[in-house]
Design a protein around this motif. Structure first.
Motif: not given
Length: 365
Positions: A131-136, A144-154, A287-292
């Protein structure tokens, strides 16, 4: 140490109560050796308590059964919302769970009698997922930060598909479960939603920590610029990626937190989605990460996936920020009561009210 001892006592009491009360309901046939394992009951939240545990027993045939469960109990003390109703939330999940693309945890049982655990509660099957975290904020830290761009996009694409699936529900029987009990005939779902919000605003208005003038201005705009629509579908009420569990391959395993669900135009949820991303990202200086996707890309993809937008989303982002401001103002009071310093507690409504101001300026420019 005292807090740890209190928590341990609380968990022991919960475990003993469940060991006595649950067997005949969870395993009604002949059985033996019923046990509760791995019980974890974190401090109660402001909208209810979550208890995780595993129940096991031996059937009359000698088979060992085991079920991983989650207990959700209605808050008996501190409340963010005016009318918490755990059993209604369970009924909503049961009604939605059979619709294509809408994955909710399976409800095992509900209990309205507050004498069992102190408040009504329900049991559901435990869903494993990330589950993506609210805090932090998940925009800055976590898996979610450890995913690559394509994974975040997916991941994000799958999340939007789930939202579109929620808004595709048009079954009358399901919508009836979500409608407020006192819903009036010949009044649109959006008007009903705004009437309930007005009542909530009036209840909380006298205890606002900050933002009274901005919220008053926002309510004037919201009540005088109501879109002319009779659209009615499921309104999740807290639609965002942080209320989704994701599988290892980034599919959506479950949709959570239906406490404020109702009916209305789907733009209510989409406005909340856009606002909450800004609340967890740009409002915190990230700033929004690549893929978001940014706001425009979110709206475009929502429509490509089959979602319908028939109104000015700027109205609905004001609406969303207004609701969040009521929630976070109440939260600030509860956090201070719980011992948090006032400056930190106030930071939540400060960010929410700033978003109201931002969206008001966009709407009136």
């Amino acid at each position: 140490m005292a807090r740890a001892a209190t928590q341990l006592h609380h968990e022991e009491h919960l475990g003993e109560t469940l060991r006595q009360w649950l067997p005949g309901r969870l395993a009604p046939g002949a059985h033996s050796d019923f046990a509760i394992h791995h019980l974890d009951a974190p401090d109660a939240g402001f909208s209810g308590q979550t208890v995780l545990f595993t129940a096991s027993w031996t059937t009359a045939e000698g088979t060992r059964e085991s079920r991983e469960l989650v207990l959700r109990m209605q808050s008996a003390d501190h409340q963010l919302f005016t009318e918490p109703d755990a059993l209604r939330q369970a009924a909503i999940m049961q009604a939605l769970g059979g619709h294509p693309g809408v994955v909710t945890p399976s409800i095992v049982l509900t209990e309205a009698d507050p004498s069992i655990l102190g408040a009504p509660f329900y049991l559901m099957t435990r869903v494993h997922g990330r589950v993506p975290s609210d805090i932090p904020s998940w925009h800055k830290r976590g898996w979610t930060v450890e995913l690559d761009t394509d994974q975040r996009r997916q991941m994000y694409d799958n999340a939007l598909r789930a939202l579109v699936a929620v808004h595709a529900v048009d079954d009358e029987q399901t919508l009836a479960v979500l409608r407020a009990p006192a819903q009036q005939p010949n009044v649109t779902a959006l008007q009903q939603y705004l009437a309930r919000l007005r009542d909530w605003y009036e209840v909380r208005r006298s205890e606002l920590v900050l933002g009274e003038d901005v919220l008053a201005e926002a309510w004037t705009v919201l009540s005088s610029s109501v879109p002319d629509t009779d659209a009615e579908t499921v309104v999740w009420g807290d639609a965002r990626v942080g209320n989704m569990a994701f599988t290892e391959d980034l599919g959506v395993a479950a949709l959570f937190d239906w406490e404020t669900a109702s009916t209305g135009p789907p733009e209510i949820d989409l406005g909340w989605w856009l606002m909450f991303e800004r609340f967890l990202c740009e409002s915190l200086g990230f700033t929004r990460m690549d893929g978001v996707p940014d706001d425009d890309a979110i709206v475009r993809r929502y429509q490509e996936l089959g979602g319908h937008i028939d109104a000015d989303l700027r109205y609905y982002t004001i609406l969303a920020a207004f609701v969040l401001s009521l929630i976070t103002n109440r939260l600030a009071l509860l956090l201070v009561e719980g011992g948090l310093d006032e400056k930190t507690a106030r930071s939540y409504p400060e960010s929410a009210v700033a978003l109201v101001r931002h969206y008001l300026d966009e709407f009136t420019s």
